[in-house]
Write a protein that holds these residues in place. Structure first.
Motif, PDB file in Angstrom:
ATOM      1  N   GLY A   1      -7.412   2.662   2.484  1.00  0.00           N
ATOM      2  CA  GLY A   1      -6.159   1.287   2.024  1.00  0.00           C
ATOM      3  C   GLY A   1      -4.826   1.360   2.525  1.00  0.00           C
ATOM      4  N   TYR A   2      -4.275   3.138   3.146  1.00  0.00           N
ATOM      5  CA  TYR A   2      -2.801   3.189   2.545  1.00  0.00           C
ATOM      6  C   TYR A   2      -2.374   2.644   4.080  1.00  0.00           C
ATOM      7  CZ  TYR A   2      -5.008   6.849  -1.021  1.00  0.00           C
ATOM      8  OH  TYR A   2      -5.426   6.855  -2.360  1.00  0.00           O
ATOM      9  N   ALA A   3      -1.152   3.250   4.229  1.00  0.00           N
ATOM     10  CA  ALA A   3      -0.371   2.666   4.767  1.00  0.00           C
ATOM     11  C   ALA A   3       0.016   4.103   5.727  1.00  0.00           C
ATOM     12  CB  ALA A   3       0.987   2.109   4.273  1.00  0.00           C
ATOM     13  N   ALA A   4      -0.062   4.877   7.447  1.00  0.00           N
ATOM     14  CA  ALA A   4       0.353   5.902   7.494  1.00  0.00           C
ATOM     15  C   ALA A   4       0.873   5.862   9.066  1.00  0.00           C
ATOM     16  CB  ALA A   4      -0.710   6.855   7.663  1.00  0.00           C
TER      17      ALA A   4
ATOM     18  N   LEU B   1     -10.933  13.676   2.052  1.00  0.00           N
ATOM     19  CA  LEU B   1      -9.108  13.591   1.626  1.00  0.00           C
ATOM     20  C   LEU B   1      -9.450  12.531   0.987  1.00  0.00           C
ATOM     21  CD1 LEU B   1      -6.564  13.111   4.316  1.00  0.00           C
ATOM     22  CD2 LEU B   1      -7.959  12.033   4.895  1.00  0.00           C
ATOM     23  N   GLU B   2     -10.315  11.296   0.880  1.00  0.00           N
ATOM     24  CA  GLU B   2     -10.361  10.599  -0.042  1.00  0.00           C
ATOM     25  C   GLU B   2     -10.305  11.049  -1.637  1.00  0.00           C
ATOM     26  OE1 GLU B   2     -12.957   6.498  -1.470  1.00  0.00           O
ATOM     27  OE2 GLU B   2     -14.025   8.091   0.321  1.00  0.00           O
ATOM     28  N   LEU B   3     -11.277  11.517  -1.759  1.00  0.00           N
ATOM     29  CA  LEU B   3     -11.273  12.055  -3.636  1.00  0.00           C
ATOM     30  C   LEU B   3      -9.134  12.846  -3.664  1.00  0.00           C
ATOM     31  CD1 LEU B   3     -14.882  13.711  -3.864  1.00  0.00           C
ATOM     32  CD2 LEU B   3     -13.791  11.956  -5.152  1.00  0.00           C
ATOM     33  N   ALA B   4      -9.226  14.010  -2.607  1.00  0.00           N
ATOM     34  CA  ALA B   4      -7.752  14.497  -3.184  1.00  0.00           C
ATOM     35  C   ALA B   4      -6.367  13.754  -2.971  1.00  0.00           C
ATOM     36  CB  ALA B   4      -7.565  15.357  -1.673  1.00  0.00           C
ATOM     37  N   LEU B   5      -6.469  12.581  -2.245  1.00  0.00           N
ATOM     38  CA  LEU B   5      -5.583  11.965  -2.202  1.00  0.00           C
ATOM     39  C   LEU B   5      -5.884  10.932  -3.188  1.00  0.00           C
ATOM     40  CD1 LEU B   5      -5.242   9.798   1.005  1.00  0.00           C
ATOM     41  CD2 LEU B   5      -3.922  11.875   0.088  1.00  0.00           C
ATOM     42  N   LYS B   6      -7.404  10.458  -3.724  1.00  0.00           N
ATOM     43  CA  LYS B   6      -7.046   9.331  -5.303  1.00  0.00           C
ATOM     44  C   LYS B   6      -7.203  10.482  -6.463  1.00  0.00           C
ATOM     45  CE  LYS B   6     -10.988   7.137  -8.192  1.00  0.00           C
ATOM     46  NZ  LYS B   6     -10.119   6.945  -9.210  1.00  0.00           N
ATOM     47  N   ARG B   7      -7.417  11.789  -6.270  1.00  0.00           N
ATOM     48  CA  ARG B   7      -6.527  12.239  -7.643  1.00  0.00           C
ATOM     49  C   ARG B   7      -5.230  12.645  -7.465  1.00  0.00           C
ATOM     50  NH1 ARG B   7      -9.562  16.807  -6.111  1.00  0.00           N
ATOM     51  NH2 ARG B   7      -8.406  18.244  -4.976  1.00  0.00           N
TER      52      ARG B   7
ATOM     53  N   ASP C   1      -1.416  19.755  -3.247  1.00  0.00           N
ATOM     54  CA  ASP C   1      -2.598  20.247  -3.190  1.00  0.00           C
ATOM     55  C   ASP C   1      -2.818  20.837  -1.682  1.00  0.00           C
ATOM     56  OD1 ASP C   1      -5.373  20.556  -3.540  1.00  0.00           O
ATOM     57  OD2 ASP C   1      -5.574  17.959  -4.302  1.00  0.00           O
ATOM     58  N   TYR C   2      -3.763  21.426  -1.407  1.00  0.00           N
ATOM     59  CA  TYR C   2      -3.990  22.242  -0.563  1.00  0.00           C
ATOM     60  C   TYR C   2      -5.750  21.733   0.226  1.00  0.00           C
ATOM     61  CZ  TYR C   2      -5.175  26.975   1.814  1.00  0.00           C
ATOM     62  OH  TYR C   2      -5.873  27.816   2.551  1.00  0.00           O
ATOM     63  N   LEU C   3      -5.976  21.693   1.327  1.00  0.00           N
ATOM     64  CA  LEU C   3      -6.842  20.476   1.838  1.00  0.00           C
ATOM     65  C   LEU C   3      -6.720  21.754   3.844  1.00  0.00           C
ATOM     66  CD1 LEU C   3      -6.440  17.037   1.630  1.00  0.00           C
ATOM     67  CD2 LEU C   3      -8.421  18.520   0.663  1.00  0.00           C
ATOM     68  N   VAL C   4      -8.331  22.347   3.587  1.00  0.00           N
ATOM     69  CA  VAL C   4      -8.935  23.358   4.577  1.00  0.00           C
ATOM     70  C   VAL C   4      -9.248  22.032   6.311  1.00  0.00           C
ATOM     71  CG1 VAL C   4     -10.118  25.255   5.047  1.00  0.00           C
ATOM     72  CG2 VAL C   4      -9.017  24.793   3.117  1.00  0.00           C
ATOM     73  N   LYS C   5      -8.236  22.037   7.332  1.00  0.00           N
ATOM     74  CA  LYS C   5      -9.429  21.389   8.238  1.00  0.00           C
ATOM     75  C   LYS C   5      -9.849  22.520   8.844  1.00  0.00           C
ATOM     76  CE  LYS C   5      -5.347  21.990  10.674  1.00  0.00           C
ATOM     77  NZ  LYS C   5      -3.929  21.903  11.210  1.00  0.00           N
ATOM     78  N   PRO C   6     -11.684  21.682   9.174  1.00  0.00           N
ATOM     79  CA  PRO C   6     -10.777  20.323   9.196  1.00  0.00           C
ATOM     80  C   PRO C   6     -11.578  19.122   8.453  1.00  0.00           C
ATOM     81  CG  PRO C   6     -13.343  20.594  10.361  1.00  0.00           C
ATOM     82  CD  PRO C   6     -12.959  22.012  10.176  1.00  0.00           C
ATOM     83  N   VAL C   7     -10.838  18.707   7.570  1.00  0.00           N
ATOM     84  CA  VAL C   7     -10.525  17.648   6.703  1.00  0.00           C
ATOM     85  C   VAL C   7     -11.631  16.118   7.022  1.00  0.00           C
ATOM     86  CG1 VAL C   7      -9.550  16.540   4.842  1.00  0.00           C
ATOM     87  CG2 VAL C   7      -8.214  18.134   6.322  1.00  0.00           C
ATOM     88  N   SER C   8     -12.231  16.692   5.532  1.00  0.00           N
ATOM     89  CA  SER C   8     -13.380  15.560   6.126  1.00  0.00           C
ATOM     90  C   SER C   8     -12.957  14.443   5.525  1.00  0.00           C
ATOM     91  CB  SER C   8     -14.835  15.902   4.750  1.00  0.00           C
ATOM     92  OG  SER C   8     -14.765  16.682   3.638  1.00  0.00           O
TER      93      SER C   8
ATOM     94  N   PRO D   1       0.979  -1.024   0.066  1.00  0.00           N
ATOM     95  CA  PRO D   1      -0.285  -0.088   0.334  1.00  0.00           C
ATOM     96  C   PRO D   1       0.793   1.151  -0.058  1.00  0.00           C
ATOM     97  CG  PRO D   1       0.047  -1.095   2.089  1.00  0.00           C
ATOM     98  CD  PRO D   1       0.530  -2.365   1.082  1.00  0.00           C
ATOM     99  N   GLU D   2       0.129   2.629  -0.701  1.00  0.00           N
ATOM    100  CA  GLU D   2       1.585   3.483  -0.364  1.00  0.00           C
ATOM    101  C   GLU D   2       1.244   3.745   0.781  1.00  0.00           C
ATOM    102  OE1 GLU D   2       2.568   4.185  -3.194  1.00  0.00           O
ATOM    103  OE2 GLU D   2       1.033   4.065  -4.749  1.00  0.00           O
ATOM    104  N   ARG D   3       2.581   4.790   1.309  1.00  0.00           N
ATOM    105  CA  ARG D   3       2.305   5.056   2.664  1.00  0.00           C
ATOM    106  C   ARG D   3       2.824   6.729   2.425  1.00  0.00           C
ATOM    107  NH1 ARG D   3       6.841   1.157   1.304  1.00  0.00           N
ATOM    108  NH2 ARG D   3       8.121   3.018   0.427  1.00  0.00           N
ATOM    109  N   ILE D   4       1.856   6.543   3.780  1.00  0.00           N
ATOM    110  CA  ILE D   4       1.953   8.884   3.591  1.00  0.00           C
ATOM    111  C   ILE D   4       2.257   9.195   5.169  1.00  0.00           C
ATOM    112  CG2 ILE D   4      -0.541  10.639   3.400  1.00  0.00           C
ATOM    113  CD1 ILE D   4      -1.950   8.402   2.073  1.00  0.00           C
ATOM    114  N   LEU D   5       2.876   9.911   4.738  1.00  0.00           N
ATOM    115  CA  LEU D   5       3.248  10.526   6.415  1.00  0.00           C
ATOM    116  C   LEU D   5       2.684  11.717   7.214  1.00  0.00           C
ATOM    117  CD1 LEU D   5       5.367  11.220   8.931  1.00  0.00           C
ATOM    118  CD2 LEU D   5       6.649  12.199   7.193  1.00  0.00           C
ATOM    119  N   VAL D   6       1.822  11.651   8.299  1.00  0.00           N
ATOM    120  CA  VAL D   6       0.758  12.602   8.297  1.00  0.00           C
ATOM    121  C   VAL D   6       1.319  13.682   9.028  1.00  0.00           C
ATOM    122  CG1 VAL D   6      -1.357  13.409   9.697  1.00  0.00           C
ATOM    123  CG2 VAL D   6      -1.374  11.507   8.387  1.00  0.00           C
ATOM    124  N   ILE D   7       2.272  14.981   8.996  1.00  0.00           N
ATOM    125  CA  ILE D   7       3.145  15.743   9.672  1.00  0.00           C
ATOM    126  C   ILE D   7       2.047  16.749  10.032  1.00  0.00           C
ATOM    127  CG2 ILE D   7       5.321  17.955   9.482  1.00  0.00           C
ATOM    128  CD1 ILE D   7       5.045  16.252   7.029  1.00  0.00           C
TER     129      ILE D   7
END
Length: 456
Positions: free
Chosen positions: A30-33, A111-117, A100-107, A6-12
């Motif tokens: 389905g991601y590794a975080a 989030l799913e749409l941004a990552l898929k894109r 890309d750019y997401l505004v909190k709070p992130v639904s 699975p694709e790995r994502i780091l949350v900072i």
């Protein structure tokens, strides 16, 4: 075949609750975080986790997100998270290099749409060059010919394609070794994956093949992924692999045998899911010459070998190949073209030292030089006059050897061999043709030259 990880994502993100929430959302998708609370933790995480993407908060306790963005982008793409959404700020972070750019709070949905894109776009960009190259190859990618030698090559391709074993392809330059590699990949279980082709003739730095790690703020971080990582579970084709430096050959052999590799500067081995296809211009008998430890890689992999015959060994295929190149040319298609009987005879009579590549170039020249004429004649092809087959390498050339005293047989032999080495730039295949002996015997004669004469 190994399933892709699975694709790995780091949350900072310094808000621990939000960090944990984002990780849970990513894992459900389905991601590794993995999480980090600031710049220092992010740098520490980059080395071992090696993310494909980072989500970066603009407000961190030990740095400003916009200041950290250029440094972080050296290791992976970045999507910015912020609670202070505005069009101006979105433009600012995208101009600074954010994906890309997401505004909190992130639904969860946004989030799913941004990552898929992001991952869909990244996949398309990675594959674009490959598919463009495949389209350009067109019919050139086909192994054309009906000779027994080509039928033998096709049989071996069918036999080896379904295995996971590394394959060694031998043959002269221009004989079509890369076409064999593409055929092996296309018929394998990895055909939907990438095939990365690399020319090693000029030498290939270990960092390009295996990737590289570097120190940053006391932490070991991936500088860039190598070709092995980029291939994922596809195929890596290394052309002219015998030209690699001995230490790179040794690392490559270890990777093939263990399915792991170690980036330059790293103390950690990483898994490799790629299949390897290697090629060399060496003749089969020259793979492991006396004292030739440099070619241990080829010797160890010689159990699965396909030898591509030179074009002069299958003259019956010349006309078939010529017609194929003519029919599938990419230029002057509006002008009908055909070969005259004399042109086909000239093509068949030529010995093609440059093999299929030289033939293709001759056909392209014939198309251009015939201009608006429909018939391609021998003069349009630019072929040299036919050479005598009975005395290769002796086309009217005179040989002069000078001695202070009448020479013995050994001295005469060594002097003549040295003359041939000088005249033909050490080309053992050409010298073997002139002496009418095998290349292995030619190599042995060269090895016996006195030290002051040995030009090999």
């Amino acid at each position: 075949m190994t399933q892709p990880a699975p694709e790995r994502i780091l949350v900072i993100e310094d808000d621990r609750a939000l960090n944990r929430l984002l990780i849970e959302q990513l894992e459900r998708l389905g991601y590794a975080a993995q999480g980090a609370g600031g710049r220092a933790e992010a740098l520490a995480a980059l080395a071992g986790f090696r993310p494909a993407l980072a989500l970066l908060d603009l407000r961190l306790p030990d740095t400003d997100g916009l200041q950290f963005l250029p440094e972080l982008r050296e290791y992976c793409p970045v999507i910015i998270l912020t609670a202070y959404g505005s069009i101006d700020q979105a433009v600012q972070v995208v101009r600074a290099g954010a994906a890309d750019y997401l505004v909190k709070p992130v639904s969860a949905q946004s989030l799913e749409l941004a990552l898929k894109r992001f991952f869909d776009t990244a996949s398309l960009l990675r594959d674009l060059a490959f598919w463009q190259a495949q389209a350009r190859r067109g019919r050139d990618a086909e192994l054309v010919g009906t000779s027994p030698e080509m039928n033998d090559v096709r049989s071996l391709i069918s036999l080896f394609a379904g295995t996971e074993a590394p394959i060694l392809i031998l043959g002269e330059g221009g004989s079509g070794k890369e076409l064999v590699a593409h055929a092996l990949h296309a018929r394998s279980r990895r055909s939907n994956g990438r095939m990365i082709s690399v020319d090693c003739d000029g030498g290939l730095p270990a960092a390009e093949l295996f990737g590289e790690m570097r120190e940053s703020s006391g932490h070991q971080i991936s500088r860039h992924e190598g070709l092995i990582a980029a291939a994922e579970d596809g195929t890596v084709f290394l052309s002219g692999v015998d030209r690699l430096a001995p230490d790179v050959q040794a690392k490559l052999l270890r990777t093939i045998e263990t399915s792991t590799y170690r980036p330059v500067g790293s103390s950690v081995s990483l898994p490799s899911a790629a299949r390897f296809i290697l090629s060399s211009n060496l003749a089969p008998e020259d793979i492991a010459p006396e004292g030739g430890a440099r070619n241990e890689l080829l010797f160890r992999l010689s159990a699965f070998t396909i030898t591509m015959p030179p074009l002069r060994a299958r003259p019956g295929d010349v006309a078939v190949l010529a017609e194929s190149f003519l029919a599938h040319r990419s230029f002057q298609r509006s002008i009908p073209k055909r070969f005259s009987p004399a042109a086909l005879s000239a093509l068949t009579a030529h010995d093609w030292p440059g093999n299929v590549r030289e033939l293709r170039n001759a056909i392209e020249r014939g198309i251009i030089m015939s201009a608006g004429e429909e018939v391609i004649e021998p003069g349009h092809l630019g072929l040299a006059a036919p050479k005598s087959k009975s005395a290769p390498g002796r086309e009217g050339a005179q040989v002069t050897l000078t001695f202070a005293l009448p020479p013995g047989m050994d001295e005469l032999r060594d002097a003549y061999l040295q003359l041939l080495l000088d005249r033909y730039g050490g080309n053992r295949r050409r010298i073997a043709e002139i002496l009418q002996i095998s290349e292995r015997n030619t190599y042995r004669l060269i090895q016996k030259l006195p030290p002051s004469q040995d030009a090999s």
